[in-house]
Design a protein around this motif. Structure first.
Motif, short mmCIF file in Angstrom:
data_model
loop_
_atom_site.label_atom_id
_atom_site.label_comp_id
_atom_site.label_asym_id
_atom_site.label_seq_id
_atom_site.Cartn_x
_atom_site.Cartn_y
_atom_site.Cartn_z
N SER A 1 -3.15 -5.75 8.38
CA SER A 1 -3.90 -5.88 7.24
C SER A 1 -2.70 -6.70 5.86
O SER A 1 -3.58 -7.19 5.69
CB SER A 1 -3.60 -4.24 6.58
OG SER A 1 -2.75 -3.89 6.56
N PRO B 1 -6.66 5.26 2.88
CA PRO B 1 -7.65 3.57 3.42
C PRO B 1 -9.32 4.16 2.89
O PRO B 1 -9.85 3.62 2.94
CB PRO B 1 -7.03 4.20 4.73
CG PRO B 1 -6.19 4.99 4.98
CD PRO B 1 -5.86 5.99 3.40
N LYS C 1 -4.82 -3.25 1.18
CA LYS C 1 -4.56 -4.48 2.12
C LYS C 1 -5.20 -3.13 3.40
O LYS C 1 -5.13 -2.82 3.42
CB LYS C 1 -3.26 -4.36 2.81
CG LYS C 1 -2.66 -5.36 1.21
CD LYS C 1 -0.94 -6.01 1.86
CE LYS C 1 -0.26 -4.47 2.05
NZ LYS C 1 1.33 -4.78 1.94
N PRO C 2 -6.33 -4.03 4.10
CA PRO C 2 -6.46 -5.03 3.81
C PRO C 2 -7.74 -6.20 3.16
O PRO C 2 -7.37 -7.53 2.84
CB PRO C 2 -7.12 -5.43 5.19
CG PRO C 2 -8.02 -4.67 5.70
CD PRO C 2 -7.24 -3.27 5.29
N ASN D 1 0.97 -1.11 -0.33
CA ASN D 1 -0.21 -0.58 0.01
C ASN D 1 0.83 1.12 0.31
O ASN D 1 1.78 1.04 1.14
CB ASN D 1 -1.00 0.79 1.08
CG ASN D 1 -1.95 -0.94 1.59
OD1 ASN D 1 -2.33 -1.58 -0.06
ND2 ASN D 1 -2.45 -1.29 2.59
N ARG E 1 2.36 -6.28 9.08
CA ARG E 1 1.20 -5.36 9.18
C ARG E 1 -0.40 -7.02 9.41
O ARG E 1 -0.76 -7.06 8.91
CB ARG E 1 0.85 -3.62 9.00
CG ARG E 1 1.80 -3.52 9.34
CD ARG E 1 1.50 -2.06 8.15
NE ARG E 1 2.31 -1.06 8.56
CZ ARG E 1 2.68 0.11 9.30
NH1 ARG E 1 1.73 0.33 10.55
NH2 ARG E 1 2.93 0.82 9.51
#
Length: 174
Positions: free
Chosen positions: A121, A85, A93-94, A52, A119
């Motif tokens: 995610s 996000p 991700k996630p 990401n 992480r």
């Protein structure tokens, strides 16, 4: 490792850097990362970077800069989500979008792949496709293990590794 179709490795905190984003030109690999990626590729494993990078959508770097950097590290291919996000992107991700795209591009059986990251995610994306999940303690790994145990418990991490090198060593014995 013969039964593994591919290994997906996160960037920041997994192959280098720390728990923050370092843009191409300032990113530093851990001393063992190149050798470890090479070990996998020499064993005939496809090794993909999946990361990401919301700074791309903010104009702080380009997909091309990240791709060129990651290709120099020896990855078979590079998958980058440039969205933040709040964009609710299926590749971020996630969500498993980058894994699904790689499966489509390379004909992978995602049940026979491995995800290595630092992480929750990374682990959540792996869990969605039933991949083997290896959490490294580098980068945000230790903090994630301490601060997100309820999220991680639900997805059963297969191995908690000291670092990428330890993760690949564990894989070589499975």
């Amino acid at each position: 490792m013969n039964k593994i179709d591919a290994v997906f490795i996160d960037r920041d905190g997994t192959i280098g850097g720390d728990d923050t984003v370092h843009y191409p030109g300032t990113f530093e690999l851990y001393p063992f990362s190149l050798k470890t990626i090479r070990r996998l590729t020499n064993d005939g494993v496809n090794v993909f970077s999946f990361t990401n990078q919301p700074g791309i959508s903010r104009g702080e770097a380009t997909i091309q800069e990240f791709t060129e950097e990651l290709q120099r590290f020896g990855f078979t291919d590079v998958y980058i989500c440039p969205h933040g996000p709040d964009d609710k992107c299926p590749c971020r991700k996630p969500e498993p979008g980058m894994l699904l795209q790689a499966a489509d591009d390379y004909g992978l059986n995602l049940n026979k792949t491995v995800v290595i990251g630092d992480r929750w995610s990374d682990m959540a994306a792996a869990d969605e496709v039933h991949a083997i999940k290896i959490m490294v303690e580098t980068g945000a790994g230790i903090a994630t293990l301490e601060e997100k145990p309820s999220k991680l418990e639900k997805m059963k991490i297969d191995y908690i590794a000291k670092n990428l090198e330890d993760a690949v060593e564990w894989l070589s014995h499975t």
